[in-house]
Design a protein around this motif. Structure first.
Motif, PDB file in Angstrom:
ATOM      1  N   UNK A 117       0.818  -1.188   0.309  1.00 15.40           N
ATOM      2  CA  UNK A 117      -0.159   0.098  -0.308  1.00 15.40           C
ATOM      3  C   UNK A 117       0.466   1.217  -0.109  1.00 15.40           C
ATOM      4  N   UNK A 118       1.941   1.530   0.725  1.00 12.52           N
ATOM      5  CA  UNK A 118       2.756   2.244   0.547  1.00 12.52           C
ATOM      6  C   UNK A 118       3.404   2.603  -0.446  1.00 12.52           C
ATOM      7  N   UNK A 119       4.070   1.706  -1.044  1.00 20.41           N
ATOM      8  CA  UNK A 119       4.547   1.885  -2.292  1.00 20.41           C
ATOM      9  C   UNK A 119       3.948   2.231  -3.402  1.00 20.41           C
ATOM     10  N   UNK A 122       3.991   5.841  -6.443  1.00 20.72           N
ATOM     11  CA  UNK A 122       5.359   5.912  -5.859  1.00 20.72           C
ATOM     12  C   UNK A 122       6.086   4.892  -7.153  1.00 20.72           C
ATOM     13  N   UNK A 123       6.766   6.561  -7.877  1.00 22.99           N
ATOM     14  CA  UNK A 123       7.683   6.369  -9.068  1.00 22.99           C
ATOM     15  C   UNK A 123       9.074   5.000  -8.841  1.00 22.99           C
ATOM     16  N   UNK A 124       9.646   5.495  -7.539  1.00 23.49           N
ATOM     17  CA  UNK A 124      11.113   4.893  -7.509  1.00 23.49           C
ATOM     18  C   UNK A 124      10.911   4.689  -5.613  1.00 23.49           C
ATOM     19  N   UNK A 125      11.575   4.481  -5.187  1.00 27.09           N
ATOM     20  CA  UNK A 125      11.687   3.583  -3.976  1.00 27.09           C
ATOM     21  C   UNK A 125      13.518   3.561  -3.892  1.00 27.09           C
ATOM     22  N   UNK A 126      13.760   3.594  -2.186  1.00 30.13           N
ATOM     23  CA  UNK A 126      14.937   4.330  -1.749  1.00 30.13           C
ATOM     24  C   UNK A 126      14.705   3.433  -0.323  1.00 30.13           C
ATOM     25  N   UNK A 141       8.801  -7.344  -2.061  1.00 31.60           N
ATOM     26  CA  UNK A 141       7.552  -6.351  -2.720  1.00 31.60           C
ATOM     27  C   UNK A 141       7.934  -4.995  -3.402  1.00 31.60           C
ATOM     28  N   UNK A 142       9.023  -4.880  -4.090  1.00 24.00           N
ATOM     29  CA  UNK A 142       9.167  -3.843  -5.087  1.00 24.00           C
ATOM     30  C   UNK A 142       9.354  -5.282  -6.316  1.00 24.00           C
ATOM     31  N   UNK A 143       9.718  -6.168  -6.082  1.00 20.02           N
ATOM     32  CA  UNK A 143       9.838  -6.856  -7.092  1.00 20.02           C
ATOM     33  C   UNK A 143       8.501  -7.167  -7.463  1.00 20.02           C
ATOM     34  N   UNK A 144       7.375  -7.794  -6.749  1.00 16.66           N
ATOM     35  CA  UNK A 144       6.534  -8.005  -6.566  1.00 16.66           C
ATOM     36  C   UNK A 144       5.476  -6.957  -6.896  1.00 16.66           C
ATOM     37  N   UNK A 166      12.542  -3.711 -12.797  1.00 18.25           N
ATOM     38  CA  UNK A 166      12.152  -4.649 -13.376  1.00 18.25           C
ATOM     39  C   UNK A 166      12.349  -5.502 -15.004  1.00 18.25           C
ATOM     40  N   UNK A 167      12.989  -7.063 -14.309  1.00 20.82           N
ATOM     41  CA  UNK A 167      13.756  -7.905 -15.082  1.00 20.82           C
ATOM     42  C   UNK A 167      14.990  -7.840 -14.978  1.00 20.82           C
TER      43      UNK A 167
END
Length: 268
Positions: A117-119, A122-126, A141-144, A166-167
């Motif tokens: 829910x949090x991510x 957003x376009x990019x995560x740090x 979470x980012x991969x999924x 991704x990839x």
């Protein structure tokens, strides 16, 4: 399209002068949404530089309050902020640098029940955290969710970082699962040279901006490490693992996992 004011044109003039950025690139930055998980050693320089660059929306996640021992490296927090939630302290400094930025704060632990829910928006995560359980959670979470992110880790005099799209290779392609609790010390146990956080955090901020603008070569399928004692930087090529438990062809990790935290005081 964003119509920049005269004040904004002056503020971002050094970006606009760059052939690879220009007005179009600055508009991309001002439309971007970046989430910073951890408002500590890495999240501090990341947030300051993203704010200075004019990133439109910055999200900050942290469940901690400012401690006196944080101030040696977490440069977004000041002495008067001791005892204050880190997200609120960070928000104040971000807005002080650039009042045009929208700041979303999440005064909570980043966990399996709220991560997606949090991510989501957003376009990019740090990844600015300092413990393995959360690093694996961010990765999964980012991969999924198909989100790009920058991994960062520091300890003593060393740092490491890579960027995932991704990839491309993810954290689990390199490290299958977290080490047992207590097997690897954290900054609060082993110490860290304060400036190391700034060195690595600015690299992560640069990766985020490069991704937003669409320029240069990101640290995908490459792990960048450095040792500040010798100032040796090394880039190791890595490959996406077809048998990776989360990004491979037959993933076995299909739900987010809250791994056990190390049984020590984590001051990141």
């Amino acid at each position: 399209m964003i119509d920049l004011t005269e004040e904004q044109i002056e503020r971002y003039s050094r970006h606009i002068l760059l052939q690879d950025v220009g007005l179009e690139g600055q508009e991309k930055i001002m439309n971007a949404r970046v989430l910073v998980i951890g408002a500590g050693g890495l999240g501090a320089p990341v947030s300051l530089y993203l704010a200075a660059a004019g990133v439109g929306t910055i999200g900050v996640v942290d469940a901690d309050v400012v401690d006196l021992s944080n101030l040696q490296r977490q440069v977004i927090h000041f002495t008067a902020d001791v005892g204050k939630p880190k997200v609120e302290s960070a928000k104040e400094k971000i807005l002080a640098i650039n009042p045009d930025v929208k700041v979303n704060t999440y005064y909570k632990f980043f966990a399996s029940d709220n991560a997606l829910d949090i991510i989501r928006d957003y376009d990019f995560i740090i990844d600015g955290t300092d413990n393995f359980p959360v690093k694996f959670l961010i990765n999964d979470a980012c991969v999924m969710a198909g989100k790009p992110f920058s991994h960062g880790g520091i300890l003593r005099f060393t740092g490491q970082t890579f960027t995932h799209l991704p990839g491309t290779a993810c954290y689990r392609c390199m490290f299958k699962e977290p080490p047992p609790p207590g097997a690897v010390p954290t900054c609060s146990q082993a110490g860290v040279l304060g400036a190391i956080a700034g060195m690595l955090g600015t690299i992560q901020a640069a990766e985020a901006l490069k991704y937003i603008i669409g320029i240069g070569n990101l640290l995908t399928d490459r792990l960048l490490t450095f040792d500040a004692k010798t100032m040796n930087f090394r880039t190791v090529k890595v490959r996406r693992n077809e048998h990776c438990p989360v990004c491979g062809t037959s993933p076995t990790v299909t739900q987010l996992i809250d791994y056990e935290q190390a049984a020590c005081d984590l001051k990141h």
